[in-house]
Enzyme design. Sequence first.
Site, PDB file in Angstrom:
ATOM      1  N   GLU A 288       0.866  -1.185   0.000  1.00 12.78           N
ATOM      2  CA  GLU A 288       0.000   0.000   0.000  1.00 12.78           C
ATOM      3  C   GLU A 288       0.905   1.238   0.000  1.00 12.78           C
ATOM      4  O   GLU A 288       2.134   1.134   0.025  1.00 12.78           O
ATOM      5  CB  GLU A 288      -0.962  -0.068   1.186  1.00 12.78           C
ATOM      6  CG  GLU A 288      -1.787  -1.376   1.109  1.00 12.78           C
ATOM      7  CD  GLU A 288      -3.087  -1.385   1.908  1.00 12.78           C
ATOM      8  OE1 GLU A 288      -3.629  -0.313   2.185  1.00 12.78           O
ATOM      9  OE2 GLU A 288      -3.558  -2.494   2.219  1.00 12.78           O
TER      10      GLU A 288
ATOM     11  N   LYS B 212       0.615   4.178  -5.138  1.00 13.47           N
ATOM     12  CA  LYS B 212       1.345   2.921  -5.266  1.00 13.47           C
ATOM     13  C   LYS B 212       2.399   2.958  -6.371  1.00 13.47           C
ATOM     14  O   LYS B 212       3.009   1.943  -6.694  1.00 13.47           O
ATOM     15  CB  LYS B 212       0.353   1.786  -5.538  1.00 13.47           C
ATOM     16  CG  LYS B 212      -0.649   1.610  -4.393  1.00 13.47           C
ATOM     17  CD  LYS B 212      -1.630   0.506  -4.716  1.00 13.47           C
ATOM     18  CE  LYS B 212      -2.647   0.376  -3.582  1.00 13.47           C
ATOM     19  NZ  LYS B 212      -3.600  -0.710  -3.835  1.00 13.47           N
TER      20      LYS B 212
ATOM     21  N   ARG C 102      -4.084  10.858 -14.091  1.00  9.89           N
ATOM     22  CA  ARG C 102      -5.078   9.803 -13.856  1.00  9.89           C
ATOM     23  C   ARG C 102      -5.141   9.391 -12.385  1.00  9.89           C
ATOM     24  O   ARG C 102      -5.972   8.567 -12.012  1.00  9.89           O
ATOM     25  CB  ARG C 102      -4.741   8.556 -14.697  1.00  9.89           C
ATOM     26  CG  ARG C 102      -4.909   8.760 -16.198  1.00  9.89           C
ATOM     27  CD  ARG C 102      -4.966   7.412 -16.916  1.00  9.89           C
ATOM     28  NE  ARG C 102      -3.744   6.630 -16.718  1.00  9.89           N
ATOM     29  CZ  ARG C 102      -2.740   6.618 -17.597  1.00  9.89           C
ATOM     30  NH1 ARG C 102      -2.796   7.346 -18.693  1.00  9.89           N
ATOM     31  NH2 ARG C 102      -1.682   5.869 -17.372  1.00  9.89           N
TER      32      ARG C 102
ATOM     33  N   ASN D 249      -6.217  -2.837   0.493  1.00  9.17           N
ATOM     34  CA  ASN D 249      -7.245  -3.579   1.215  1.00  9.17           C
ATOM     35  C   ASN D 249      -7.236  -3.386   2.727  1.00  9.17           C
ATOM     36  O   ASN D 249      -8.279  -3.351   3.364  1.00  9.17           O
ATOM     37  CB  ASN D 249      -7.078  -5.065   0.890  1.00  9.17           C
ATOM     38  CG  ASN D 249      -8.408  -5.743   0.716  1.00  9.17           C
ATOM     39  OD1 ASN D 249      -9.405  -5.083   0.402  1.00  9.17           O
ATOM     40  ND2 ASN D 249      -8.449  -7.031   0.949  1.00  9.17           N
TER      41      ASN D 249
ATOM     42  N   ARG E 182     -12.319  -8.428  -4.038  1.00  7.25           N
ATOM     43  CA  ARG E 182     -11.343  -8.258  -2.949  1.00  7.25           C
ATOM     44  C   ARG E 182     -12.070  -8.459  -1.630  1.00  7.25           C
ATOM     45  O   ARG E 182     -13.233  -8.102  -1.493  1.00  7.25           O
ATOM     46  CB  ARG E 182     -10.731  -6.848  -2.977  1.00  7.25           C
ATOM     47  CG  ARG E 182      -9.927  -6.507  -4.232  1.00  7.25           C
ATOM     48  CD  ARG E 182      -8.669  -7.346  -4.406  1.00  7.25           C
ATOM     49  NE  ARG E 182      -7.763  -7.287  -3.270  1.00  7.25           N
ATOM     50  CZ  ARG E 182      -6.822  -6.348  -3.101  1.00  7.25           C
ATOM     51  NH1 ARG E 182      -6.666  -5.402  -4.003  1.00  7.25           N
ATOM     52  NH2 ARG E 182      -6.030  -6.366  -2.037  1.00  7.25           N
TER      53      ARG E 182
END
Length: 334
Positions: free
Chosen positions: A3, A52, A188, A231, A324
């Site tokens: 992460e 990331k 983006r 997550n 997920r």
Amino acid sequence: MPEGHSVHRIARQFARNFVGEIVHVSSPQGRFADGAAILEGRTMTDARAVGKQMFLEFDGGLWLRVHLGIYGAWDFAGEITTDATIRSAAGRMGQTNQRGTDLPVPDDGTLDDAAGEDSVRSIGAPRKARLHMAESERENDDADFVFPPDPVGAERVRLLTDAAVADLRGPTACEVLDEAGVRKVLDRLGPDPQNDAGPDAAERFVSAVRAKRTAIGLLLMDQSVVSGIGNVYRAELLFRARLEPHIPGNRLESSVVRALWEDWSRLLDIGVRTGQMMTMDGLSGDAYRRAMADRSERHWVYKREGLPCRVCGTNIVMEMMASRKLYWCPVCQA
Ligand SMILES: [Zn+2]
């Protein structure tokens, strides 16, 4: 998958040991041979993370963009500067390696300078070391290796200076970009609070969330809405806000969304400084050290399905959300 905090820590490692140095770039595996030839012999001038993704700048306005994905990892060796959070973890730390740091930590969960030259902010001099950085971090105590070590396995990129080497294996993305190419990627990506703590970034996040009918549990993982959340942080942020994960973004009050951004900023900062996804508040002394050393003590809901909620005692549930795993408390987050 690493992460955001892990990627920022890797960028910091490059800033300490590679920025300002002439770098010999190769692709022992061959798949990045063309890119390596372009970057060979240039000086690294900057290292930054956005969510990331990591961007290493070389002279001539060229950048190496790397996204580690699920399997990617960097291995550093040579005269490497390791900070106290890595050293004190006895060689193993991170999400999946549970030893953790045992540095003295005040009640607000921040590491301080009490450890003197071993502290996080006053980094020691480089010393011969090997360091693995991916979803978890690990320092190898074997200081007898030959420098530079022979390439091992499917090594996509090797970055070599007179004193240090960084080897990349298994990334999802690894490419050379010019300024315009970097700009396109950044356009983006949603805001990253490590790079922009100002009100504009917060408002970008708030309006992106409130413009969508998508569930907040999905929006937090959407890297075009906000950068760096995976997550673990997703589940923990939702619990800390007592938010039902399926509420559509456009049904949330601005103040609620803004509070999510502020909480993410705080958790990410702790993650970057300690190397751990510490998501519980109010721990001190032994309780804090136990939590830093053991993931099962460190989170409210992540990977706690079937266990009683730490607040209300209801069993934490796990469901699949867009393939997920999502963990949440059906009572606290009703
Ligand atoms: Zn609960």
